[in-house]
Design an enzyme around this catalytic site. Structure first.
Site, PDB file in Angstrom:
ATOM      1  CB  SER A 127      12.331 -25.770  22.299  1.00 30.60           C
ATOM      2  OG  SER A 127      11.438 -25.061  21.469  1.00 30.60           O
ATOM      3  CG  ASP A 145       9.629 -30.207  15.832  1.00 31.03           C
ATOM      4  OD1 ASP A 145       8.901 -29.269  15.450  1.00 31.03           O
ATOM      5  OD2 ASP A 145      10.598 -30.034  16.601  1.00 31.03           O
ATOM      6  CG  HIS A 201       8.974 -28.708  19.363  1.00 28.48           C
ATOM      7  ND1 HIS A 201      10.127 -28.507  18.626  1.00 28.48           N
ATOM      8  CD2 HIS A 201       9.000 -27.779  20.355  1.00 28.48           C
ATOM      9  CE1 HIS A 201      10.812 -27.509  19.148  1.00 28.48           C
ATOM     10  NE2 HIS A 201      10.153 -27.055  20.190  1.00 28.48           N
TER      11      HIS A 201
END
Length: 310
Positions: free
Chosen positions: A151, A257, A286
């Site tokens: 991320s 995502d 995600h």
């Protein structure tokens, strides 16, 4: 952002937290398959790393194993290298890939806006080439290093990788062989198709990303700043340094995502610049492999193939 409460001293109280896991450095524990320890990197910035070493490496004759610098997620605002999900993810990854993981505790925004985290990442690269820390000195193959993040950590790996490739001669004997961008966190002023379709995503809705970038980017910058959106930034030309150094890039993500379009576009852009690029996109959401350990083995197979060029 409602999950941040300002304090009178300029710091913030974060309402998004996870359990903290202590390091486990004792090799005499028969139940510990992966050892871990915390080492200070820079007392001035209060940065440190958590090292993860497969216990079985201790019994091998003069082993030298690859290094993965790992950068945790949390939108550059939340969480820690010691957070339970990242500790467990790094422990399993160290064991499955037979690597030494150096998980960085970098400075967080909004107290320390970007590029503070990037600075910390490069600072740690310089630290590791000279440190006398026992596990690094005995087991690390400095010529076989990878930068990886999940991320916001994927964003960090990308930007730290750019910097490292540009100053690689200053990092000797450390050699960056590849960047692993796991569900990387990027943005932009204009919505992508996946962001429009998944506007109400329960994990990472685009409006939450918008709010985070306001706290993370330099004051006055919009979401088309180079730190956020490489697709519209002239700074993307810098990725040529990655190609020149022979550094490979893996971009991994999930079709569930909202950021998937940005991640796929980044992979195409890198390929267009002649960077050796591998992509791995599956189904999920995600941060899937970190939040759901049962999904991690498939990712680790991809990472093993990438690192060892199988």
């Amino acid at each position: 952002m409602s999950n941040l409460i300002p304090n009178p001293d300029g710091t913030y109280t974060r309402l998004i937290t996870l359990p903290i896991v202590p390091a486990q450095p004792d090799p005499s524990s028969s139940t510990t398959r992966v050892l871990s320890k915390d080492i200070s990197v820079n007392p001035k910035t209060e940065t440190m790393v958590r090292l993860f070493l497969p216990r079985e490496v201790l019994d091998l004759p003069a082993p030298r194993i690859p290094i993965i610098f790992y950068y945790h997620g949390g939108a550059f605002i939340f969480l820690s290298a010691t957070s339970s999900i990242f500790h467990e993810f790094c422990s399993t990854m160290a064991l499955q890939l037979q690597v030494l993981i150096v998980s960085l505790e970098y400075r967080l925004a909004p107290e320390h806006r970007l590029p503070a985290a990037y600075d910390d990442a490069v600072d740690a690269l310089h630290w590791i080439k000279t440190t006398k820390e026992e596990w690094i000195a005995k087991f690390a193959d400095l010529s076989n290093c990878f930068l990886m993040g999940t991320s916001s950590g994927g964003n960090l790996a990308y930007h730290a990788g750019l910097r490292a490739c540009e100053v690689s001669h200053h990092l000797d004997p450390l050699k960056i062989k590849g960047l692993i961008l796991h569900h990387p966190f990027f943005g932009g002023s204009e919505r992508t198709g996946s962001e429009l379709v998944m506007e109400d995503d329960p994990i990472l809705p685009p409006r939450v990303c918008d709010a985070a970038w306001k706290w993370v980017l330099p004051v006055g910058a919009d979401r088309d700043h180079e730190y956020c959106n490489p697709a519209v930034s002239k700074e993307f030309e810098r990725c040529v340094a990655i190609r020149v150094m022979g550094c490979r890039v893996l971009v991994a993500g999930c079709f569930g995502d909202p950021l998937i379009d940005r991640q796929m576009e980044l992979g195409k852009m890198l390929e267009g610049k002649g960077v050796r690029t591998m992509t791995h996109f599956g189904n999920g959401f995600h941060g899937l492999e970190v939040s759901d350990p049962s999904k991690a083995p498939a990712l680790f197979t991809v990472l093993k193939n990438f690192i060892y060029e199988l």
